[in-house]
Scaffold this motif. Structure first.
Motif, mmCIF file in Angstrom:
data_model
loop_
_atom_site.group_PDB
_atom_site.id
_atom_site.type_symbol
_atom_site.label_atom_id
_atom_site.label_comp_id
_atom_site.label_asym_id
_atom_site.label_seq_id
_atom_site.Cartn_x
_atom_site.Cartn_y
_atom_site.Cartn_z
ATOM 1 N N ARG A 1 0.814 -1.218 -0.126
ATOM 2 C CA ARG A 1 -0.057 -0.100 -0.028
ATOM 3 C C ARG A 1 0.960 1.016 -0.023
ATOM 4 N N LYS A 2 2.066 1.311 0.911
ATOM 5 C CA LYS A 2 2.773 2.430 0.960
ATOM 6 C C LYS A 2 3.481 2.761 -0.420
ATOM 7 N N SER A 3 3.865 1.548 -1.115
ATOM 8 C CA SER A 3 4.788 1.654 -2.347
ATOM 9 C C SER A 3 3.759 2.136 -3.590
ATOM 10 N N VAL A 4 2.374 2.139 -3.535
ATOM 11 C CA VAL A 4 1.592 2.466 -4.636
ATOM 12 C C VAL A 4 0.971 3.773 -4.259
ATOM 13 N N ARG A 5 0.980 4.001 -2.800
ATOM 14 C CA ARG A 5 0.367 5.408 -2.660
ATOM 15 C C ARG A 5 1.290 6.423 -2.869
ATOM 16 N N ASP A 6 2.752 6.089 -2.595
ATOM 17 C CA ASP A 6 3.762 7.266 -2.775
ATOM 18 C C ASP A 6 4.874 6.644 -3.202
ATOM 19 N N GLN B 1 1.945 -1.870 -10.379
ATOM 20 C CA GLN B 1 0.293 -1.381 -10.371
ATOM 21 C C GLN B 1 -0.177 -2.350 -11.639
#
Length: 635
Positions: free
Chosen positions: A17-22, A431
């Motif tokens: 989640r962290k890697s695709v949010r930011d 993604q």
């Protein structure tokens, strides 16, 4: 930073989640904490898929070999970096430590410089799976030369095409190679290739088989005397983040092979990070990827990924069937291999043999199994899991491509619950999206479509050498603002991905991507042939095999068709290599074509696969009657 090494499923979801949010902040953290930089970047990422243009860690300066070698010398200097297992079990294995590898790479780099190789020059490497192959890659990278490895099973014509496309200045090859019981003459293949290559100034020759070779005055040099005389220190050349590291050719669905260009910083960060997590590598493990360095798997997961992590990586020169079918398992037993990363083709071939070949070896050292090259079928998955992993070593069924540089969809062992034939979840930062026929993204689960990636990742290829337009057309023109993989995929009820195969005219045979167009071109050069079409059909061992439909200039001619088939396969072998030979050749009077002249390969595929219950609408064909004739005579 704990998320460099993910240990459980909840952590995977948090880090994902962290890697695709930011993404920028995520990859910046990974890059900052785990690598040596000579200068920090000014900007983590700039990208525009419409051009397409992608830049990671812009402004940074580094050298990848400092990260793969120099920084390990103090803590891991005496640890084995490369464990070389020769073709013959009677020849002793070599353990090359990080200190020794560093010295060998420095010497090789100095030899390259002494022979006129400078930053930006292209060096073609055509070597068997011997330590000099890995050393040559790293030596090029150390001085900023761009390496282009060509698999040493390719023909002289295929080799010449690749040398000319990249305008290489040097070839590094050997007198010959061992492959099972065979001894191959590589030098004569190189000599033949160089008859049509004007840019080559020097050929460096490794002595491996003691084949008698003729040296061309002023061009060919034995490597060993040059290494003996070379200095054992070589300062690294500082590279910019986006400087090319290597070119690697992959089959196109049309025409000539595509020289994928991989750059330095993003490739290093991503291959190192994926290696650490997807194999859950720990100090002291012995990791063996059975691929050839001539393919991307060898670049990323025999050389750069493992060495960036200070790992012990095994290089095997031979084949799984020599001297007999226990060879893989004997190597696992002998070296106490902990990680085995191989291809479904090898698994299927070994599964057909007597289980005694496996049972006589101790495989208890194995912790993680991997599969690469094509989707693994369920029967092979279970055999691998039951007999090799003993139901305790998870299988990472990895999906990725030459173009992606690193693994994109895969389980993480002991973290992701596995499911036979599914590559499971996207790796950190990736993604994926599935697109329907009309170009709309398919949301939710239990859908099937074309697999695209909608956000850049650090190790993606930046262009096709010398042809950026082709790069855009091939990967970024089908769907707006997305990278199109050329593969179809389905997403199940929990979001796991299963790759369903190529949607273009590339067929995966024994893990090799073979474009149909170059094979058809080779067949059509035969004087008796008017036209041909190649399709894949299911094969117990290779996954797919090649079926050729061939129209002769004089259909029904009386000459021996068996001999003609042999001649056609020899021609393919000469032009492309033995890996592209056809398993079946059917001589036909015509091919099913649309009114615009397009060959209906869909119909030919169904006939080759013996799946003729529903051929779809054939009434729109220019020559529908030919379909029945082909079916009546199918092999």
């Amino acid at each position: 930073m704990s998320n460099y090494h993910i240990k459980h499923l909840e952590e995977y979801f948090q880090v994902y989640r962290k890697s695709v949010r930011d993404p920028e902040h995520f990859w910046q953290e990974v890059a900052e904490e785990h690598f040596l930089w000579r200068k920090r970047w000014d900007n983590v990422l700039s990208w525009d898929f419409s051009k397409p243009e992608v830049k990671w860690f812009e402004g940074a300066e580094l050298n990848i070999t400092e990260n793969c070698l120099d920084r390990h010398l103090r803590t891991h200097g005496d640890h084995t970096a490369i464990l070389f297992e020769p073709n013959s079990p009677d020849e002793e294995a070599q353990h090359i430590t990080y200190k020794q590898l560093h010295e060998k790479v420095c010497k090789m780099a100095n030899v390259l410089k002494d022979n006129g190789i400078e930053k930006g020059d292209r060096v073609c490497i055509y070597l068997p799976m011997i330590p000099e192959l890995a050393i040559a890659l790293l030596a090029c990278a150390r001085i900023g030369a761009v390496h282009s490895v060509v698999f040493a099973g390719f023909s002289s014509k295929a080799l010449a095409t690749r040398i000319n496309d990249a305008a290489c200045k040097m070839v590094i090859t050997s007198d010959g190679s061992y492959r099972g019981a065979k001894k191959l003459d590589l030098k004569s293949i190189v000599d033949e290739a160089l008859e049509s290559c004007e840019t080559i100034e020097t050929v460096l020759l490794v002595e491996r088989t003691k084949n008698k070779v003729v040296l061309k005055e002023g061009r060919d040099k034995w490597l060993q005397p040059l290494l003996d005389a070379a200095d054992s220190t070589c300062e690294v050349v500082t590279m910019k983040a986006e400087d090319p590291l290597f070119i690697l050719y992959t089959s196109g669905s049309t025409g000539r092979p595509k020289g994928m260009v991989h750059t330095t910083a993003g490739y290093m960060v991503y291959t190192a990070y994926t290696f650490k997590n997807i194999f859950q590598y720990n100090d002291g493990d012995i990791y063996w990827c059975t691929a050839d360095i001539g393919w991307i798997t060898g670049h990323s997961y025999i050389v750069y990924g493992p060495l960036a992590n200070g790992a012990t990586t095994v290089m095997f020169e031979g084949v799984p069937s020599y001297p007999d079918f226990s060879r893989f398992w004997e190597i696992v037993d002998k070296h106490k291999i902990t990680h085995l990363y191989t291809a479904p083709t090898a698994i299927r071939a070994l599964a057909k043999e007597n289980i005694e070949y496996v049972e006589k070896c101790d495989l208890t050292s194995l912790k993680v199994l991997g599969s690469v090259g094509e989707p693994i079928n369920e029967e092979a998955w279970h055999w691998y899991n039951d007999n090799i992993g003993k139901n305790k070593s998870p299988i990472v069924d990895t999906w990725w491509q030459t173009e992606t540089g690193g693994i994109m969809i895969s389980p993480i062992p002991f973290v992701t619950p596995t499911k036979p034939t599914y590559a499971t979840l996207p790796f950190i930062g990736i993604q994926p999206s599935l697109m329907d026929e009309s170009g709309k993204e398919m949301k939710g689960n239990q859908v099937e479509g074309r697999l695209c990636i909608k956000y850049p990742w650090p190790s993606m290829a930046r262009t096709i050498w010398g042809d950026h337009e082709r790069y855009r057309d091939t990967y970024f023109s089908a769907y707006e603002n997305k990278y199109f993989t050329g593969d179809g995929a389905m997403r199940d009820e929990v979001g796991y991905y299963r790759i369903t195969g190529r949607v273009d005219d590339v067929i995966i045979v024994s893990g090799h991507n073979l474009g149909t167009a170059p094979i058809e071109d080779a067949i059509n050069e035969h004087p008796a042939v008017a036209e041909s079409a190649i399709v894949g059909f299911p094969h117990d061992v290779k996954g797919n095999a090649l079926y050729g439909y061939v129209i002769l200039k004089e259909y029904g001619e009386t000459r021996n068709l068996e001999n003609l088939s042999k001649e056609i396969n020899q021609q393919i072998s000469d032009r492309i290599g033995p890996i592209a030979k056809l398993d079946k050749i059917q001589f036909v009077s015509g091919l099913p074509k649309t009114r615009s002249g397009k060959i209906m390969r869909r119909i030919l595929r169904k006939i080759a696969s013996k799946d003729t219950s529903n051929l779809g609408d054939t009434s729109t064909l220019l020559n529908p009657e030919v379909v029945q004739e082909i079916m009546d005579n199918s092999l």
